[in-house]
Design an enzyme around this catalytic site. Structure first.
Site, PDB file in Angstrom:
ATOM      1  NE  ARG A  41      -3.399  -0.164   2.722  1.00 47.18           N
ATOM      2  CZ  ARG A  41      -3.466  -0.906   3.820  1.00 47.18           C
ATOM      3  NH1 ARG A  41      -2.819  -0.536   4.918  1.00 47.18           N
ATOM      4  NH2 ARG A  41      -4.176  -2.002   3.835  1.00 47.18           N
ATOM      5  CB  CYS A  54      -8.019 -10.090   2.789  1.00 47.76           C
ATOM      6  SG  CYS A  54      -7.964  -9.515   4.506  1.00 47.76           S
ATOM      7  CE  LYS A  88      -7.180   2.499   9.434  1.00 45.35           C
ATOM      8  NZ  LYS A  88      -8.334   1.682   8.963  1.00 45.35           N
ATOM      9  CE  LYS A 120      -6.849  -0.944  12.211  1.00 43.35           C
ATOM     10  NZ  LYS A 120      -7.361  -1.785  11.108  1.00 43.35           N
TER      11      LYS A 120
END
Length: 563
Positions: free
Chosen positions: A74, A432, A208, A206
């Site tokens: 990504r 995935c 964002k 994570k």
């Protein structure tokens, strides 16, 4: 939290020598196509996930072969802007060095390569580096690709917002030299790495971040840990309202996990933007749950310590006090497809790309079409958080040629319904590893079924329902901000969530659990029939099912989502 045992991810980060691990040794091991031990996780900080083709996994096992390991990369593209020359380079790499030959536009406003085998991984990073792109911190326990409203640049405000997205991204990046050393053959020095913002063991989970310009909520602010809502006076950016603690991921059967709206902390002047960004990140770094990764996101930290307490700590660290939020309103979150003219006289063409998958299909060579546009286009491209692509900055005299190329390659189809334009899915199977049910491959046919339901009940062609499908409960397709959200539970079975709204400010609630596609369509048929006959003027499907009591609204995620 110090009395609880830390998760093993904390150990591997601590022992990784600032994200180096033994990745380089693994890279040169040709016995296996994958990465082993800690490196399986560490490559995520470099923007990659190890995957395999699950469609052929069982057959390979019968042949006593390991899974066909490969990586998905990504890219880091703050605001989703990419030049035509960069596009042609990634198009060429996808053709020559990936298993699937496609480019996928993602809900994180960037592109992904799928199916890159180990011998091509270093070449991939070096190819990107040569054209000014990297994949640093697009995965792992860091601040990921920073999103920005992708409306074409119609004013200085849009350009300012994009510049701030880039600044925030750079400010919050890992400072370690590991990426350059491993992938770009950078000089290896005795490490003196320091991570003043992320810390030596990085974030608990994570993180964002978005920059958004009302009235468009095209980045879905409530899916993100940190959001900067642009506030303008006389067309000039003066500051941001700051929203903290959004997130959509959850775990089936674990009621300690849930989707959550972001809290509004207040307004800050534009010159305090980076200070506030760093303060939110460092507070989450120090206060987040490092024992239980399922409860490690910022949203859980806010609920555990209290939003007011978290906010006060951010104010202390940033050396500011939040002012009351300035008024704003979200009215839409879709991409404005077709041509839009900017105030500079340039034109911008937003193209609908179903599921964001750019590939040459029979009679519809989408990927070739974008490459052909890139060969003649003098502006740039904008990838959107809704998986679409904008050809931006087109002079008036070039419009006809750009449109001709787009139509010849199936990039413009006047027959695409509003329902299809407002439907979205994550990648899911076959690549995935978390997928429990189909999503991307399932969506096109399912949308056709929904279109037939809408037509059956006499709804006008311009009517639609915000529909999203994810193959698991991790939230990549943002189903937990849809009017109808399907969350994969098992092959061919989904949890059906209802009651989100059109502007993306309400979480939907589970209506039926673990049901088949046929059962979902039967529920949709009944509910759409009621919506068509009983709705108020202009009332969206999500608002309707809440108003008539089909589903209770989720006002406070932790309290209402499972009630």
């Amino acid at each position: 939290m110090s009395e609880q045992k830390l998760s093993d991810n904390e150990r591997l980060k601590r022992e990784s020598n600032f994200l180096r691990g033994t990745i380089e040794t693994d890279l040169n091991d040709r016995i296996t196509g994958g990465f082993t031990a800690d490196n399986f996780q560490l490559i995520r900080f470099h923007g990659m996930y190890q995957q395999d083709d699950r469609d052929i996994r069982a057959e390979r096992a019968k042949q006593k072969l390991e899974p066909l390991h490969n990586v998905m990369l990504r890219a880091r593209m703050p605001g989703g802007v990419i030049t035509p020359s960069q596009w042609l380079a990634i198009d060429k790499f996808a053709d020559e060095h990936t298993m699937y030959g496609s480019i996928r536009l993602t809900t994180r406003q960037t592109f992904q390569f799928h199916g890159v085998l180990k011998p091509n991984i270093k070449l991939m990073h070096q190819t990107l580096h040569q054209i000014g792109i990297d994949s640093i911190a697009t995965a792992g326990d860091v601040n990921r690709n920073v999103l920005c409203t992708t409306n074409p640049v119609e004013s200085a405000l849009h350009q300012e917002a994009y510049e701030w997205a880039k600044k925030i991204s750079e400010h919050l990046l890992p400072k370690t030299r590991a990426y350059a050393e491993i992938w770009l053959d950078g000089e290896k020095l005795e490490t003196t790495d320091e991570e003043p913002i992320l810390g030596s063991t990085y974030l608990p989970r994570k993180f964002k971040t978005t920059v958004v310009i009302p009235p468009q909520n095209d980045v879905d602010v409530h899916a993100n840990d940190l959001n900067f809502i642009a506030i303008a006076e006389d067309g000039k950016l003066v500051g941001f309202n700051v929203l903290v603690g959004g997130g959509l991921a959850m775990t089936h059967g674990d009621k300690s996990t849930y989707p959550r709206r972001a809290d509004d902390f207040g307004f800050v002047p534009v010159d305090k933007t980076l200070d506030v960004a760093a303060a939110v990140v460092t507070t989450q770094r120090d206060w987040g749950n490092r024992s239980n990764r399922k409860n490690a996101k910022t949203k859980y930290t806010l609920d555990r310590v209290g939003s007011d307490v978290f906010k006060a700590e951010v104010e202390k660290r940033a050396g500011i006090e939040f002012a009351p939020s300035r008024p704003y309103e979200f009215t839409d979150r879709g991409d404005r497809l077709g041509w839009v003219e900017g105030i500079d006289g340039k034109h911008h063409l937003a193209l609908f790309i179903e599921n964001g998958r750019l590939l040459d299909y029979p009679g519809k060579p989408l990927k070739t079409g974008v490459a052909e546009i890139a060969k003649v286009h003098r502006g740039d491209f904008r990838m959107t958080a809704n998986q679409n692509l904008i050809v931006a900055g087109v002079p008036a005299e070039e419009k006809a040629n750009i449109e001709k190329i787009a139509r010849e390659h199936g990039l413009i189809d006047d027959g695409i319904s509003e329902q299809r334009k407002n439907s979205m899915a994550c990648v899911s199977l076959p690549t995935c590893p978390l997928a429990m049910a189909e999503a991307e491959r399932f969506l096109p046919e399912f949308v056709t079924d929904v279109e037939q339901v809408l037509e059956k009940h006499g709804l006008p062609e311009e009517e639609n329902i915000i529909l999203r499908v994810t193959g698991c409960p991790n939230g990549c397709g943002r189903a937990m901000l849809a009017e109808v959200g399907l969350v994969g539970k098992a092959p061919g079975r989904y949890n059906l969530h209802l009651g989100g709204n059109r502007n993306g400010t309400r979480i939907p609630k589970m209506y039926r659990e673990n049901i088949t596609v046929e059962q979902i369509l039967a529920e949709m048929d009944s509910l759409v029939g009621r919506w068509a006959s009983e709705r108020q003027e202009g009332e969206g499907f999500g608002d309707f099912v809440v108003r008539v009591g089909v589903i209770a609204p989720v006002e406070v995620s932790k309290r209402d989502f499972y009630a």
